[in-house]
Design a protein around this motif. Structure first.
Motif: not given
Length: 374
Positions: A308, A310, A312-313, A322, A324-327, A333, A335, A348
């Motif tokens: 994955y 990560s 950090d937006t 928003v 930290v998003k994990y992909i 994804v 954003l 986006y």
């Protein structure tokens, strides 16, 4: 043939012919809301075919912008129907099934959940599709499970007795080979059960002539110089048989405690195997199926490695904050972009994770992203 007999045949057969003709009923003009058809008549004879199209913003409930329907004994088949152009028709998904709507189509935004046939599994565990603008997005794919087996190998002088032919067998399936008269699998037995393990059939037998039938020379087990030698030409000492015994697959109960792997767990258990799967955001390295050998040891055990990215937006000023998003590796994804215009038009950035590395697209409108033009 006399005229009297001929007349009798006509009297018997003609009423049936009249009945067959009367059974073919004509059709009334179909009721088509939001469309038009040709030829435009009040009634149509049996087997008449008409063509129809739909008004702006609508489409036929079949593939194409125009469609046909045939009068079949008083009814139209298929029934002419115009639906919203953003609706979706039932998708064709090989090796899968799902519950179809009774009206034959799906509204914009409808979600469809599929179930794979036996021996198949969803690719990337994606089982749901969504109807967007008349198209199914993320249509699931049912692929053959790597742990399933194809048809059992053909063995000369043998047949399979416990089931009929099929081209896919689920893991832990058992088939039984039976040798023809005069042949055995090991000099004594005429049948043997074989299991599907890790995508292949384990220990497929051979059927050889019975040792007591006699084919000239010294008998099996004799002490003469022309006695029977090992089939593979190797040594007849016990060391060879010990080596074969070590790799013999036995029920998993003989190996004791199950192997434990980090970030993964056993998801399926059979008499002869354990199947592992890694947790979300991890990928498997090594075989997914583990078996027990007759020496009490397990076969190779898989490991689970990180798969994955990560994001950090808070570190990207163009993105809405928003956290930290994990992909997952290989996935993407959307954003949301943090610019004034995006709040009105929905812009986006598409974030993609490839081999642990994250990449971003420019900020695009939602429609552009759906059309894969971002």
């Amino acid at each position: 043939m006399s005229a009297r007999y001929l007349g009798f045949i006509l009297l018997v057969g003609f009423p049936g012919m009249l009945h067959a003709q009367s059974a073919a009923q004509p059709c009334r003009a179909p009721r088509l809301v939001g469309g038009y058809f040709v030829p435009d008549q009040q009634t149509y004879a049996h087997e008449t075919k008409l063509t129809y199209a739909c008004d702006e913003g609508l489409k036929p409930a079949v593939e194409g912008w125009w469609a046909t329907s045939t009068c079949q004994n008083g009814k139209w088949s298929p029934q002419p129907q115009c639906i919203d152009e953003n609706a979706c028709l039932p998708p064709a998904i090989p090796n899968a099934k799902y519950t179809e709507n009774t009206n034959g189509w799906y509204e914009q935004g409808a979600k469809l959940r599929t179930t794979c046939d036996t021996g198949y599994e969803h690719k990337d565990w994606d089982a749901t599709a969504e109807c967007i603008n008349g198209t199914w997005l993320s249509l699931p794919i049912c692929e053959k499970s790597i742990s399933t087996c194809s048809e059992p190998p053909k063995v000369p002088h043998a047949v399979i007795t416990n089931m009929g032919y099929q081209d896919v067998f689920v893991v832990d399936s058992k088939v039984q080979y039976l040798c023809e008269d005069g042949y055995t699998t090991d000099g004594t037995h005429t049948n043997k059960s074989v299991f599907c393990l890790r995508g292949h059939w384990a220990e497929v037998p051979t059927c050889s002539p019975r040792s007591d039938t006699g084919h000239g020379g010294s008998p099996v087990g004799g002490t003469g110089g022309s006695g029977t030698q090992p089939v593979d030409g190797g040594s007849s000492s016990s060391s060879g048989s010990d080596e074969r015994e070590i790799t013999h697959i036995t029920p998993i109960i003989n190996c004791g405690r199950r192997p434990v792997i980090s970030n993964g767990d056993v998801v399926d258990t059979g008499e002869m195997f354990l199947k592992y799967r890694c947790n979300s955001f991890y990928t498997r390295v090594g075989p997914d199926t583990v078996v027990c050998y007759s020496n009490g040891k397990w076969s190779e055990v898989p490991t689970c490695k990180v798969a994955y990215c990560s994001v950090d937006t808070d570190r990207y000023r163009d993105l809405e904050s928003v956290g930290v998003k994990y992909i997952k590796d290989g996935e993407k994804v959307n954003l949301k972009c943090e610019d004034l215009e995006s709040w009105w038009t929905g812009h986006y950035s598409v974030a993609r994770c490839t081999n642990g590395r994250i990449t971003f697209s420019r900020c695009c409108s939602w429609v552009t992203i759906k059309l894969n033009r971002c």
